[in-house]
Enzyme design. Structure first.
Site, mmCIF file in Angstrom:
data_model
loop_
_atom_site.group_PDB
_atom_site.id
_atom_site.type_symbol
_atom_site.label_atom_id
_atom_site.label_comp_id
_atom_site.label_asym_id
_atom_site.label_seq_id
_atom_site.Cartn_x
_atom_site.Cartn_y
_atom_site.Cartn_z
ATOM 1 N NE ARG A 63 -10.016 -5.998 3.449
ATOM 2 C CZ ARG A 63 -8.918 -5.257 3.512
ATOM 3 N NH1 ARG A 63 -8.397 -4.765 2.402
ATOM 4 N NH2 ARG A 63 -8.348 -4.995 4.648
ATOM 5 C CB VAL A 64 -13.526 -1.408 1.513
ATOM 6 C CG1 VAL A 64 -12.845 -0.056 1.690
ATOM 7 C CG2 VAL A 64 -14.119 -1.525 0.104
ATOM 8 N N GLY A 65 -10.677 -1.952 3.216
ATOM 9 C CA GLY A 65 -9.998 -1.767 4.502
ATOM 10 C C GLY A 65 -9.991 -0.316 4.934
ATOM 11 C CG ASP A 66 -6.378 0.992 6.745
ATOM 12 O OD1 ASP A 66 -6.297 -0.020 6.011
ATOM 13 O OD2 ASP A 66 -5.395 1.697 7.036
ATOM 14 C CB THR A 123 -0.879 -0.015 1.274
ATOM 15 O OG1 THR A 123 -1.836 -1.045 1.155
ATOM 16 C CG2 THR A 123 -1.583 1.312 1.517
ATOM 17 N N GLY A 125 -5.836 -3.893 7.494
ATOM 18 C CA GLY A 125 -6.812 -2.822 7.305
ATOM 19 C C GLY A 125 -7.994 -2.849 8.248
ATOM 20 C CB THR A 157 0.631 0.656 5.061
ATOM 21 O OG1 THR A 157 0.788 -0.675 4.537
ATOM 22 C CG2 THR A 157 1.903 1.023 5.801
ATOM 23 N N GLY A 158 -1.223 -1.598 6.537
ATOM 24 C CA GLY A 158 -1.188 -2.783 7.389
ATOM 25 C C GLY A 158 -2.534 -3.480 7.405
HETATM 26 N N1 ASP Z 1 -4.338 -1.385 4.724
HETATM 27 C C1 ASP Z 1 -4.535 -1.995 3.437
HETATM 28 C C2 ASP Z 1 -5.905 -2.616 3.385
HETATM 29 O O1 ASP Z 1 -6.329 -3.132 4.386
HETATM 30 C C3 ASP Z 1 -3.543 -3.054 3.115
HETATM 31 C C4 ASP Z 1 -2.106 -2.737 3.438
HETATM 32 O O2 ASP Z 1 -1.778 -1.625 3.818
HETATM 33 O O3 ASP Z 1 -1.258 -3.632 3.266
HETATM 34 O O4 ASP Z 1 -6.529 -2.630 2.347
#
Ligand code: ASP
Length: 304
Positions: free
Chosen positions: A201-204, A173, A227, A224-225
């Site tokens: 699917r949607v993260g942060d 990311t 989510g 990042t991480g």
């Molecule tokens: N945070 C991102 C998500 O959850 C993925 C990532 O940063 O690796 O979509």
């Protein structure tokens, strides 16, 4: 959970970029060098804007667009496919100077998701919206706004991917935070989500206050991480709140990463304040990160 952090003071203007937190497994020395070059190129794209007296908002958009175009990270041309094989983009922008905020998620259309997020901000924002457009609605908006379309042959790892350079980081990311000569901060984040994630699917990353924030208290954040944990912890807002409560910026980021850790999530964040205080911190083995201020520039993948 061990947090690796780098922090300090940069003169104004300044920019910090990231290319994801994770393990960066099995990268050869040569591949690591290529990843760092792409990161540095993005940092320089943002720095050029700032050095010419441009806004932090323009700088973060140019830096993130460069990372998307590199095809080396999990964003834009390098975005990872979903379990169903398509590529879905999430991106967000926020500008403390104007209050502009815009995002899109699960979009397939835009060549540069971060520019599309900026177009959403220009067309909407708070309080009347939209701030966040999703799926086919986001794609229709991009087409109507005349934004450039992603071409399947440009993708380095999505359906129809044909780029022989290939991806280097599935975890990458991308994001940027900047402060300009006027002391205004801005932030941007862009991702293809988690590798093999369920369609939709949607993260942060596209959620203001979670994966992105440029707050009027003078703090900009990009995350990042994992989510879901960053989303539920309200990571970026937590950084701003802790800062407003009187913590130093690196302490604020660490508290917010702990809140993510309490939910079982690992990852990292970059943050910058309107006085040039900067942080890059992560609870994963590595995070691609680079920064530049007057007279100082660095880029790293591994701790240290
Ligand atoms: N945070 C991102 C998500 O959850 C993925 C990532 O940063 O690796 O979509």
């Amino acid at each position: 959970m061990r947090t690796t952090r780098q922090f300090g003071q940069l003169g104004l203007p300044a920019i910090v970029v990231h290319g994801g937190a994770g393990t960066f497994p099995d990268l050869s020395e040569e591949e690591s060098a290529v990843l760092l070059q792409a990161l540095e190129a993005a940092r320089e794209a943002g720095w050029e804007v700032l050095a010419a007296g441009g806004s932090a908002y323009d700088a973060v958009v140019e830096a993130v667009a460069s990372l998307e175009d590199s095809g080396r990270f999990n964003a834009g041309r390098g975005a990872v496919p979903t379990a169903q094989g398509a590529v879905e983009f999430d991106a967000s922008v926020m500008d403390a100077a104007t209050g502009a905020v815009g995002a899109l998620c699960a979009a397939t259309y835009p060549a540069n998701p971060v520019r599309a997020a900026r177009a959403v901000a220009a067309a909407g924002g708070v309080p009347d919206g939209p701030v966040l457009l999703a799926g086919t609605g986001a794609d229709d908006f991009c087409a109507e706004a005349g934004l450039g379309a992603m071409r399947p042959e440009w993708l380095t790892r999505g359906a129809g991917a044909a780029d022989p350079r290939g991806p280097l980081s599935k975890e990458g990311t991308v994001g940027a935070v900047a402060v300009d000569r006027g002391g205004q901060v801005a932030a941007a984040t862009s991702t293809g989500g988690r590798s093999g994630q369920r369609r939709g699917r949607v993260g942060d990353s596209p959620v203001p206050g979670a994966g992105v924030l440029a707050h009027r208290c003078g703090v900009a954040v990009s995350a990042t991480g994992a989510g879901e944990a960053f989303l539920v912890a309200g990571f970026a807002h937590r950084v701003a709140w802790e800062r407003q409560a009187g913590r130093l910026l690196h302490e604020a980021v660490e508290v917010a990463l702990s809140a993510v850790g309490e939910l079982g999530g690992t990852g990292g964040g970059i943050a910058l304040s309107d006085t040039g205080e900067f942080v890059a911190a992560f609870t994963t083995p590595a995070m691609a990160r680079a920064w530049r201020g007057e007279g100082e520039k660095e880029a790293h993948l591994l701790p240290g």
